[in-house]
Design an enzyme around this catalytic site. Structure first.
Site, PDB file in Angstrom:
ATOM      1  N   GLU A 148       0.836  -1.198   0.000  1.00 12.50           N
ATOM      2  CA  GLU A 148       0.000   0.000   0.000  1.00 12.50           C
ATOM      3  C   GLU A 148       0.869   1.245   0.000  1.00 12.50           C
ATOM      4  O   GLU A 148       1.716   1.395   0.870  1.00 12.50           O
ATOM      5  CB  GLU A 148      -0.915  -0.031   1.233  1.00 12.50           C
ATOM      6  CG  GLU A 148      -1.904   1.101   1.254  1.00 12.50           C
ATOM      7  CD  GLU A 148      -2.614   1.227  -0.084  1.00 12.50           C
ATOM      8  OE1 GLU A 148      -3.369   0.307  -0.458  1.00 12.50           O
ATOM      9  OE2 GLU A 148      -2.400   2.233  -0.784  1.00 12.50           O
ATOM     10  N   LYS A 207       8.327  -1.651  -1.708  1.00 13.97           N
ATOM     11  CA  LYS A 207       7.668  -0.828  -0.683  1.00 13.97           C
ATOM     12  C   LYS A 207       8.695  -0.283   0.322  1.00 13.97           C
ATOM     13  O   LYS A 207       8.690   0.902   0.654  1.00 13.97           O
ATOM     14  CB  LYS A 207       6.602  -1.661   0.023  1.00 13.97           C
ATOM     15  CG  LYS A 207       5.938  -1.005   1.192  1.00 13.97           C
ATOM     16  CD  LYS A 207       5.103   0.208   0.824  1.00 13.97           C
ATOM     17  CE  LYS A 207       4.730   0.971   2.083  1.00 13.97           C
ATOM     18  NZ  LYS A 207       3.978   2.160   1.837  1.00 13.97           N
ATOM     19  N   CYS A 263       5.253   4.349   9.554  1.00 14.79           N
ATOM     20  CA  CYS A 263       5.931   3.555   8.515  1.00 14.79           C
ATOM     21  C   CYS A 263       7.409   3.851   8.309  1.00 14.79           C
ATOM     22  O   CYS A 263       8.208   2.916   8.252  1.00 14.79           O
ATOM     23  CB  CYS A 263       5.195   3.721   7.186  1.00 14.79           C
ATOM     24  SG  CYS A 263       3.558   3.009   7.238  1.00 14.79           S
TER      25      CYS A 263
HETATM   26  N1  LIG Z   1      -0.846   3.336   8.138  1.00 15.80           N
HETATM   27  C1  LIG Z   1      -0.355   3.567   6.932  1.00 15.80           C
HETATM   28  O1  LIG Z   1      -0.348   4.686   6.442  1.00 15.80           O
HETATM   29  C2  LIG Z   1       0.186   2.455   6.091  1.00 15.80           C
HETATM   30  C3  LIG Z   1       0.515   2.712   4.755  1.00 15.80           C
HETATM   31  C4  LIG Z   1       1.021   1.678   3.991  1.00 15.80           C
HETATM   32  C5  LIG Z   1       1.231   0.436   4.564  1.00 15.80           C
HETATM   33  N2  LIG Z   1       0.913   0.228   5.867  1.00 15.80           N
HETATM   34  C6  LIG Z   1       1.162  -1.103   6.424  1.00 15.80           C
HETATM   35  O2  LIG Z   1      -0.089  -1.710   6.712  1.00 15.80           O
HETATM   36  C7  LIG Z   1       0.038  -2.564   7.862  1.00 15.80           C
HETATM   37  C8  LIG Z   1      -1.012  -2.193   8.890  1.00 15.80           C
HETATM   38  O3  LIG Z   1      -0.796  -0.848   9.289  1.00 15.80           O
HETATM   39  P1  LIG Z   1      -1.869  -0.027  10.120  1.00 15.80           P
HETATM   40  O4  LIG Z   1      -1.352   1.366  10.234  1.00 15.80           O
HETATM   41  O5  LIG Z   1      -3.225  -0.239   9.556  1.00 15.80           O
HETATM   42  O6  LIG Z   1      -1.766  -0.803  11.529  1.00 15.80           O
HETATM   43  P2  LIG Z   1      -2.788  -0.835  12.746  1.00 15.80           P
HETATM   44  O7  LIG Z   1      -2.019  -1.301  13.907  1.00 15.80           O
HETATM   45  O8  LIG Z   1      -3.511   0.488  12.812  1.00 15.80           O
HETATM   46  O9  LIG Z   1      -3.886  -1.906  12.329  1.00 15.80           O
HETATM   47  C9  LIG Z   1      -3.654  -3.286  12.317  1.00 15.80           C
HETATM   48  C10 LIG Z   1      -4.934  -4.008  12.763  1.00 15.80           C
HETATM   49  O10 LIG Z   1      -4.736  -5.416  12.618  1.00 15.80           O
HETATM   50  C11 LIG Z   1      -5.461  -6.052  13.647  1.00 15.80           C
HETATM   51  N3  LIG Z   1      -4.980  -7.439  13.807  1.00 15.80           N
HETATM   52  C12 LIG Z   1      -3.793  -7.864  14.304  1.00 15.80           C
HETATM   53  N4  LIG Z   1      -3.708  -9.203  14.240  1.00 15.80           N
HETATM   54  C13 LIG Z   1      -4.854  -9.649  13.689  1.00 15.80           C
HETATM   55  C14 LIG Z   1      -5.347 -10.947  13.358  1.00 15.80           C
HETATM   56  N5  LIG Z   1      -4.627 -12.037  13.566  1.00 15.80           N
HETATM   57  N6  LIG Z   1      -6.579 -11.029  12.804  1.00 15.80           N
HETATM   58  C15 LIG Z   1      -7.309  -9.908  12.570  1.00 15.80           C
HETATM   59  N7  LIG Z   1      -6.896  -8.675  12.876  1.00 15.80           N
HETATM   60  C16 LIG Z   1      -5.679  -8.529  13.413  1.00 15.80           C
HETATM   61  C17 LIG Z   1      -5.213  -5.170  14.854  1.00 15.80           C
HETATM   62  O11 LIG Z   1      -6.174  -5.389  15.863  1.00 15.80           O
HETATM   63  C18 LIG Z   1      -5.308  -3.766  14.228  1.00 15.80           C
HETATM   64  O12 LIG Z   1      -6.611  -3.244  14.310  1.00 15.80           O
HETATM   65  C19 LIG Z   1       1.468  -2.400   8.345  1.00 15.80           C
HETATM   66  O13 LIG Z   1       2.252  -3.434   7.816  1.00 15.80           O
HETATM   67  C20 LIG Z   1       1.888  -1.075   7.730  1.00 15.80           C
HETATM   68  O14 LIG Z   1       3.279  -1.009   7.533  1.00 15.80           O
HETATM   69  C21 LIG Z   1       0.366   1.195   6.640  1.00 15.80           C
END
Ligand SMILES: NC(=O)c1ccc[n+]([C@@H]2O[C@H](COP(=O)([O-])OP(=O)(O)OC[C@H]3O[C@@H](n4cnc5c(N)ncnc54)[C@H](O)[C@@H]3O)[C@@H](O)[C@H]2O)c1
Length: 456
Positions: A148, A207, A263
């Site tokens: 993403e 990424k 990130c």
């Molecule tokens: N936030 C950003 O801007 C962004 C942008 C690009 C990529 N990413 C990537 O996306 C990923 C997630 O980031 P985020 O910011 O959304 O994190 P976050 O911590 O806000 O959300 C992750 C969610 O996953 C849930 N979760 C964990 N284990 C689980 C399981 N086994 N089953 C179901 N749900 C589960 C958690 O409860 C949480 O709500 C990361 O790898 C991050 O690097 C994030």
């Protein structure tokens, strides 16, 4: 996923999370209570929720019924054991893979949406192929990498009009077919020439590389900001001068107190760890410097505040404008404000904060996380935290302050009545612009002692 549901009404999208409070918030009647603040998001959720977009805690049910499963769980930096403080903690990814392996009975495409170290797909594949549902009717899995690239604060705009969508997969006939299936989904709204197809390892590594390059630009301009402050050069003028060179380009050249967000730091640390793992110490050191410079920038800013306030902030009221790591988001992860506040609290300052979107509870959680990493301060943290006062009214937050530190570039800060604010402050009234967004000439005329990143 909400944007996929919005753009593809014929596809049913179910989002499952192990956190029931988060799911309840996503299902809240009042769209102002969604767990993430992001311009345009509530309109997308309003359109698709209940039509083809559903939020649920039934993880197993969703695994069973899904044809395509996006793994989007968190991948934080490891806080324990081998790779502590550097490597990505893949325990949540592994748990997902094990759960899918245990529950799935039909063929599925598994999409890595989380940001992952290169070669994670191999680990997921191994777990899936050795799942409990192995046997004669063993389901087949294809693993795709679809990182993403959205930026928080502009997520909906970025998703509606992405520069590119990247899809990596196995180069076997089955892998290529899976790549096409996912490509067809994005092609509902993304021009096909913007959907890049690669092998899975290139996609995973792209990424980390993209984030490393973006963060490197910020550390590069920030390093020059320090030199500007010593020499009388103006970092904005330099950014403009170099940004007009088409080889360099104008974006991501704004000097500041440092980058934050969930990130950049974690992904670069992850890249550094990978380089060390593959015995490439020179490459690891090269990228690690991007993080070191960012830490330096935050420390430099705190020190500048203390130095300017006659070498002591003890008992002084310092107002923070902004706590989020950037404007138009309520995300505070790795926000520079946390580090600057922590530094000043240790020096016994009284910190008053106003942020239009961040709660006091979140600020305390952020500080608590930092305090827990330092035994000495974790013992006195309650005393230090009592010196953090959060306001709903920015003018009240700045009333009688010794100094103001601007930590987030919220647009509303530029519209304040700075003369009235100055009149109500203790003199000399200091203003530290950590985002370099205010007009320093105008504010100096108001009477402020103003210091802006990259300007002398
Ligand atoms: N936030 C950003 O801007 C962004 C942008 C690009 C990529 N990413 C990537 O996306 C990923 C997630 O980031 P985020 O910011 O959304 O994190 P976050 O911590 O806000 O959300 C992750 C969610 O996953 C849930 N979760 C964990 N284990 C689980 C399981 N086994 N089953 C179901 N749900 C589960 C958690 O409860 C949480 O709500 C990361 O790898 C991050 O690097 C994030």
């Amino acid at each position: 996923m909400a944007v996929i549901a919005e753009k593809c009404p014929q596809i049913e999208v179910t989002i499952v999370d192990v956190n029931p409070q988060r799911i309840a918030a996503w299902n809240d009647e009042n769209l102002d209570n969604l767990p993430i603040y992001e311009p345009g998001l509530k309109e997308v959720v309003a359109e698709a929720r209940g039509r083809n977009l559903f939020f649920s805690t039934d993880v197993e049910g969703a695994i069973r019924s899904g044809d395509i499963i996006f793994i989007s769980v968190n991948t934080p930096t490891k806080t324990y054991g081998v790779g502590k403080g550097m490597a990505a903690d893949l325990k949540y990814i592994e748990l997902c893979a094990r759960q899918i392996a245990a529950v799935a009975t039909t063929n599925k495409i598994i999409v890595e949406k989380s940001t992952l170290p290169v070669r994670t797909a191999q680990a997921i594949k191994t777990i899936l192929e050795n799942g409990e549902s192995s046997g004669i009717n063993k389901p087949q899995f294809q693993i795709l990498s679809n990182p993403e690239f959205l930026a928080e604060g502009t997520a909906i705009q970025d998703l509606h009009h992405p520069d590119r969508v990247l899809i990596g997969g196995d180069q076997s006939p089955e892998g290529l077919k899976a790549i096409e299936t996912l490509t067809d989904i994005y092609a509902h709204w993304v021009p096909r020439e913007r959907i890049l197809q690669t092998n899975i390892w290139s996609s995973e590594l792209s990424k980390l590389t993209a984030n490393a390059f973006l963060a490197q630009r910020i550390s590069s301009i920030n390093s020059i900001s320090a030199l500007c402050e010593k020499t009388g050069a103006d970092v904005d003028e330099i950014a403009k001068a170099i940004g007009t060179d088409s080889r360099i380009g104008p974006k991501f050249l704004k000097a500041s107190v440092g980058f934050g967000g969930s990130c950049f730091q974690k992904d670069i640390l992850n890249l550094v760890y990978l380089c060390r793992h593959f015995n490439l110490p020179e490459v690891a050191d090269y990228w690690e410097q991007v993080i070191k410079l960012n830490d330096y920038q935050k420390q430099r800013f705190s020190k500048q505040i203390i130095d300017s306030l006659f070498n002591t902030v003890s008992g002084k009221k310092i107002t923070f404008l902004g706590w989020a790591f950037k404007k138009d988001t309520n995300d505070t992860r790795e926000s520079a404000a946390i580090y600057v506040a922590w530094q000043l609290l240790q020096d016994k300052a009284e910190i008053h904060v106003y942020d239009p979107k961040v709660s006091k509870e979140q600020m305390l959680k952020d500080l608590d996380y930092l305090a827990e990493q330092n035994l000495e301060f974790s013992l006195i943290k309650d005393q230090l935290f009592s010196n953090l006062i959060v306001h709903n009214d920015p003018y009240a937050a700045m009333h009688s302050a010794h100094a103001i530190a601007l930590l987030t570039e919220w647009d509303e800060f530029k519209t304040y009545d700075w003369q009235a604010i100055y009149n109500n402050m203790l003199k000399p009234a200091f203003l530290f612009d950590g985002r370099n967004i205010l007009d320093i000439v105008k504010l100096s005329k108001v009477g402020f002692e103003i210091k802006s990143i990259g300007k002398s």
